[in-house]
Design a protein around this motif. Structure first.
Motif, PDB file in Angstrom:
ATOM      1  N   LEU A 117       0.800  -1.023  -0.177  1.00 29.14           N
ATOM      2  CA  LEU A 117       0.100   0.057   0.112  1.00 29.14           C
ATOM      3  C   LEU A 117       0.710   1.372  -0.076  1.00 29.14           C
ATOM      4  O   LEU A 117       0.337   2.252  -0.731  1.00 29.14           O
ATOM      5  N   TYR A 118       2.045   1.244   0.789  1.00 28.39           N
ATOM      6  CA  TYR A 118       2.946   2.453   0.664  1.00 28.39           C
ATOM      7  C   TYR A 118       4.264   2.034   1.194  1.00 28.39           C
ATOM      8  O   TYR A 118       4.518   1.163   2.080  1.00 28.39           O
ATOM      9  N   VAL A 119       5.353   2.608   0.518  1.00 28.81           N
ATOM     10  CA  VAL A 119       6.522   2.500   1.022  1.00 28.81           C
ATOM     11  C   VAL A 119       7.243   4.005   0.770  1.00 28.81           C
ATOM     12  O   VAL A 119       7.398   4.400  -0.391  1.00 28.81           O
ATOM     13  N   GLY A 120       7.623   4.492   1.731  1.00 29.28           N
ATOM     14  CA  GLY A 120       8.198   5.710   1.840  1.00 29.28           C
ATOM     15  C   GLY A 120       8.376   6.592   3.169  1.00 29.28           C
ATOM     16  O   GLY A 120       8.193   6.085   4.280  1.00 29.28           O
ATOM     17  N   PRO A 121       8.947   7.707   3.091  1.00 29.27           N
ATOM     18  CA  PRO A 121       9.183   8.528   4.353  1.00 29.27           C
ATOM     19  C   PRO A 121       7.931   8.766   5.124  1.00 29.27           C
ATOM     20  O   PRO A 121       6.833   9.069   4.515  1.00 29.27           O
ATOM     21  N   THR A 122       8.029   8.626   6.417  1.00 36.00           N
ATOM     22  CA  THR A 122       6.743   9.416   7.328  1.00 36.00           C
ATOM     23  C   THR A 122       7.368   9.820   8.412  1.00 36.00           C
ATOM     24  O   THR A 122       8.652   9.641   8.985  1.00 36.00           O
TER      25      THR A 122
END
Length: 258
Positions: A117-122
């Motif tokens: 669903l999502y891969v990345g910075p947070t």
């Protein structure tokens, strides 16, 4: 006007539930079949809506059916996935390129799949920051996945990794990090795992979780949190997972010696 009990004294909703259980066990309603709707049961059994809803509640309690949000109820096609927490994260599995969920689902006789669903910075929330021992709002890498069994969503998991570790491991930014998953990639880059600790809670699903897992309102979920600690003593990943409670059996082996 339909009555709420039979001549034998058994409440009508139990009579309806018993008849549906019989049909399931005799494969009149086969695994994967849709259970008749409320309106169909009201007509068939000359029962009120309240009586039929009580019958459905009894039927759900047997664990023989699963209700999919907005789609109706279906006869379960498989036993729950057994999560053997004392075994699922063995290094030998990672070395063999096995992902824990996929292996467990296959052992349960179902066809597993995963959607990233999502891969990345947070930014680290207060809870994630505390578990990773970083300031609130610190940039971390998030990996959010939705897992399926026979096409039915059963589990959603989000991993959070310290940015200073993740930025040097390019595979962690890929949807598929490779055989053995993110733990294998961490160990390949010198972050050998020493211990994984899990906390398990059971609670009612939120509106967002009901939608994600196609659950009925009021359904219970298993909320599992996990911290992965390296041999250096640093927490290198934390994971938040929520699972449909009727789809899993959590199995633990606890040593009794010193």
């Amino acid at each position: 006007m339909p009555t709420s009990s039979t001549d034998s004294g058994k409440p009508k909703y139990l009579q309806i539930a018993d008849d549906l259980v019989r049909q399931i066990k005799e494969h009149v309603l086969a695994p994967g079949d849709q259970v008749p709707s409320e309106s169909e049961l009201i007509k068939k059994y000359a029962a009120s809506q309240g009586t039929v809803r009580k019958a459905f509640a009894e039927l759900r309690a047997t664990g023989l059916i699963e209700t999919r949000h907005g789609k109706g109820s279906y006869v379960k096609r498989r036993p729950p996935v057994r999560r053997k927490s004392s075994d699922r994260f063995r290094r030998s599995h990672r070395t063999a390129g096995k992902a824990a969920y996929l292996a467990e689902a296959e052992q349960a006789g179902s066809k597993p799949s995963v959607s990233v669903l999502y891969v990345g910075p947070t930014e680290a929330s207060e809870e994630v920051a505390e578990r990773l021992a970083v300031p609130i709002g610190t940039k971390v890498l998030a990996r959010r996945r939705l897992y399926f069994s026979d096409g039915i969503p059963t589990e959603e998991a989000t991993s959070y990794l310290p940015w200073d570790i993740a930025k040097d491991i390019p595979e962690l930014f890929e949807e598929n990090p490779g055989g053995g998953g993110i733990y294998a990639r961490l160990e390949e880059h010198g972050h050998t795992l020493k211990e994984l600790s899990e906390t398990v809670r059971v609670r009612l699903a939120t509106k967002q979780e009901i939608g994600a897992l196609s659950l009925s309102p009021g359904s219970p979920i298993i909320h599992l949190t996990r911290n992965a600690e390296s041999e250096s003593g640093r927490i290198v990943e934390v994971c938040d997972t929520f699972m449909a409670a009727d789809q899993f059996v959590l199995e633990y082996r606890i040593p009794a010696g010193d």
